[in-house]
Design an enzyme around this catalytic site. Structure first.
Site, PDB file in Angstrom:
ATOM      1  N   SER A 173      36.215  37.825  29.346  1.00 10.44           N
ATOM      2  CA  SER A 173      36.104  39.139  28.953  1.00 10.44           C
ATOM      3  C   SER A 173      36.036  39.597  27.495  1.00 10.44           C
ATOM      4  O   SER A 173      35.296  40.563  27.123  1.00 10.44           O
ATOM      5  CB  SER A 173      37.037  40.215  29.772  1.00 10.44           C
ATOM      6  OG  SER A 173      38.344  39.857  29.343  1.00 10.44           O
ATOM      7  N   HIS A 187      32.907  39.690  35.327  1.00 10.84           N
ATOM      8  CA  HIS A 187      31.743  39.917  34.224  1.00 10.84           C
ATOM      9  C   HIS A 187      30.683  38.866  34.511  1.00 10.84           C
ATOM     10  O   HIS A 187      29.738  38.917  33.570  1.00 10.84           O
ATOM     11  CB  HIS A 187      32.509  39.655  32.550  1.00 10.84           C
ATOM     12  CG  HIS A 187      33.355  40.573  32.295  1.00 10.84           C
ATOM     13  ND1 HIS A 187      33.100  41.856  31.893  1.00 10.84           N
ATOM     14  CD2 HIS A 187      34.696  40.454  32.172  1.00 10.84           C
ATOM     15  CE1 HIS A 187      34.123  42.391  31.520  1.00 10.84           C
ATOM     16  NE2 HIS A 187      35.050  41.850  31.986  1.00 10.84           N
TER      17      HIS A 187
HETATM   18  C1  LIG Z   1      38.042  44.475  34.309  1.00  9.72           C
HETATM   19  C2  LIG Z   1      38.635  43.248  34.663  1.00  9.72           C
HETATM   20  C3  LIG Z   1      39.532  43.284  35.923  1.00  9.72           C
HETATM   21  C4  LIG Z   1      39.898  44.473  36.604  1.00  9.72           C
HETATM   22  O1  LIG Z   1      39.116  44.992  37.594  1.00  9.72           O
HETATM   23  P1  LIG Z   1      39.246  46.351  37.706  1.00  9.72           P
HETATM   24  O2  LIG Z   1      38.298  46.602  38.961  1.00  9.72           O
HETATM   25  O3  LIG Z   1      38.819  47.332  36.668  1.00  9.72           O
HETATM   26  O4  LIG Z   1      40.473  46.701  37.940  1.00  9.72           O
HETATM   27  C5  LIG Z   1      39.809  41.876  36.418  1.00  9.72           C
HETATM   28  N1  LIG Z   1      39.808  40.620  35.769  1.00  9.72           N
HETATM   29  C6  LIG Z   1      38.733  40.813  34.730  1.00  9.72           C
HETATM   30  C7  LIG Z   1      38.417  39.361  34.110  1.00  9.72           C
HETATM   31  C8  LIG Z   1      38.423  41.930  34.231  1.00  9.72           C
HETATM   32  O5  LIG Z   1      37.656  41.849  32.982  1.00  9.72           O
END
Ligand SMILES: *Cc1c(COP(=O)(O)O)cnc(C)c1O
Length: 375
Positions: free
Chosen positions: A182, A210
Site C-alpha cells: 500500500s 490494492h
Molecule cells: C485499506 C487496507 C486494509 C483495510 O481495509 P478497510 O476495508 O479499509 O478496513 C487492509 N489491508 C490493506 C493492505 C489496506 O490497504
C-alpha cells in the site's frame, strides 16, 4: 493521580514535538477525484477509489434502491438475523472473481484480517509477515498469540532463513503478504511465496486491498483477503478460499460473529461495482496505465500498480512538495515515518480511471521544474 486530560496533553505534546501529531481535515468528494478539503477544491491523488466507482451513477442507484427497499441498517450480526439475501450474490461474485470455491464478507478489510488470522492461528503456531504488511495483519498476528515474526520486505532469502530456523518448533505456519503493497505500490513475488509455502508446509495468505481489478494476479494464495472499500468504492472486507475455510470462519471469526452485518446499501453497491468492473476492460486498465505514464514522465522506476511513491527522504521536503502541489490545485499525501521507514518520507500518488491525462502531466511537470525530482 494526574487527570486523564493532563496525561493526554503530555502525550500529544510529545507527538507534536516529533511532528507526528495528525489532524482530521473535513474533506468532501463530489466526483471520484474532485475533493473539497477544508475550504479548498483540489484534484486528489490520494484516494483509493481506483475506478471512481464510489461515484458511479449505477452504484449510487443500487445503494439508494437497497436502502429504500430494506432500510438503513442490518439490525443484527450475520449469524443472528443480519444475513441479508444480498450477501449471497456478492459472495458468489467475489468467489468467482478470486477463482475460489467460496467467499465471506466482513464489516471491513481491517475486521476481515482481525477475524481470519486469530481464527486460524494460536500459541502453538508461527506467523511470518512481510515487514511492510498492513497494520491490521500485524495487529491480528499479535492478538492470536502465535509466535509472530517479520521478514524483510519481499526478501525470500530472509523468509527461507526464518523458516529453516523456526518452522520445526511450531505446529502450523502462516505466511502473510500483500499482493500490492500500500505504501510502495510494488508487488509480492507470489509464485515464489507459493513455492516456499509448499516447501515448508505453511499456509499463505495475501491481502489484495490494492490489487482487485487493477492488476492480474495469476498466482493465488490459498487464503485471499481483500476490501470492498477501495477498487469497489463501497465498504466492507472479504476473504476468499475453499468452502471448508469459509465454513470454518463463519463460526470462528470473532469480528464476524460479534459485529453487526453491513447495511444493505453497502452490499448492493459493492455487488453493482463488481459487475461494472468485470464488464469493462478499458476501465480496469486505466489506473495502472496512468501510473505507468506518470513514472515515465518523471523518469523513475516503472509503476507496478496504481500506487506510485515519489520518495523524497526528508520529512520537510515531502511536506513542502505536498504544499507546493496544493497551491497548484492538487492533493497528494505526504507520507512520513512511522507509517514508512525513517528517511523515506514520500509523496504517495494513487491513480484512478477518473483522472485526466493533463493533470498527471501538470503534476509531473511541477515536480520536475521545482526540482523535487531530477529527470
Ligand atoms: C485499506 C487496507 C486494509 C483495510 O481495509 P478497510 O476495508 O479499509 O478496513 C487492509 N489491508 C490493506 C493492505 C489496506 O490497504
Amino acid at each position: 493521580m494526574p487527570s486523564l486530560n493532563d496525561v493526554l496533553a503530555e502525550k500529544i505534546a510529545l507527538l507534536a514535538k516529533k511532528g507526528q501529531q495528525r489532524r482530521l481535515v473535513s474533506t468532501s468528494r463530489s466526483d471520484a477525484m474532485q475533493i473539497i478539503r477544508g475550504d479548498t477544491p483540489l484534484i486528489s491523488f490520494a484516494d483509493n477509489d481506483y475506478f471512481g466507482l464510489s461515484q458511479h451513477p449505477e452504484v449510487i442507484a443500487a445503494a439508494v434502491e437497497a436502502t429504500k427497499k430494506y432500510g438503513a441498517g442490518a439490525g443484527a450480526s450475520r449469524l443472528v438475523s443480519g444475513n441479508h439475501p444480498l450477501y449471497e450474490e456478492l459472495e458468489k461474485k467475489l468467489a468467482t472473481a478470486k477463482g475460489t470455491e467460496s467467499a465471506l464478507v466482513f464489516g471491513s478489510g481491517y475486521l476481515a484480517n482481525l477475524g481470519v488470522i486469530p481464527a486460524l492461528m494460536n500459541s502453538n503456531d508461527l506467523i511470518l509477515a512481510d515487514k511492510f504488511a498492513h497494520a491490521c495483519m500485524i495487529d491480528a498476528g499479535h492478538i492470536c498469540g502465535a509466535n509472530f515474526m517479520r521478514f524483510a520486505h519481499n526478501n525470500m532469502e530472509h523468509l527461507r532463513l526464518l523458516l529453516a530456523t523456526h518452522r520445526e518448533q511450531h505446529q502450523n505456519c502462516l505466511i502473510l503478504t500483500e499482493t500490492v503493497f500500500s505504501m510502495d505500490g510494488d508487488r509480492a513475488p507470489m509464485a515464489e511465496l507459493i513455492e516456499i509455502a509448499r516447501e515448508f508446509d505453511c499456509w499463505l495468505m495475501s491481502d489484495d486491498a490494492h490489487g482487485l481489478g487493477v492488476i492480474q494476479q495469476p498466482d493465488k494464495a490459498e487464503i485471499q483477503m481483500g476490501t470492498l472499500s477501495k477498487s469497489l468504492g463501497s465498504y466492507g472486507g472479504y476473504v476468499a478460499g475453499s468452502k471448508m475455510l469459509i465454513d470454518y470462519l463463519q463460526t470462528t471469526a470473532r469480528s464476524l460473529i460479534y459485529s453487526t452485518a453491513l447495511p444493505p446499501a453497502t452490499i448492493a453497491s459493492a455487488t453493482k461495482a463488481l459487475s461494472i468492473l468485470e464488464a469493462d476492460e478499458e476501465l480496469r486498465e486505466a489506473p495502472f496505465a496512468y501510473a505507468t505514464y506518470f513514472t515515465q514522465l518523471l523518469g523513475i522506476e516503472p509503476a507496478q500498480s496504481a500506487i506510485v511513491p515519489v520518495i523524497l527522504g526528508d520529512n520537510d521536503k515531502a511536506l513542502a512538495a505536498s504544499d507546493m502541489l496544493k497551491e497548484h490545485g492538487y492533493y497528494v499525501a505526504a507520507i512520513r515515518p512511522p507509517t514508512v521507514p525513517e528517511n523515506t518520507a514520500r509523496l504517495r500518488f494513487t491513480f484512478s480511471a477518473t483522472h485526466h491525462k493533463e493533470d498527471i502531466e501538470k503534476v509531473a511537470e511541477l515536480l520536475l521544474t521545482k526540482g523535487y525530482v531530477t529527470a
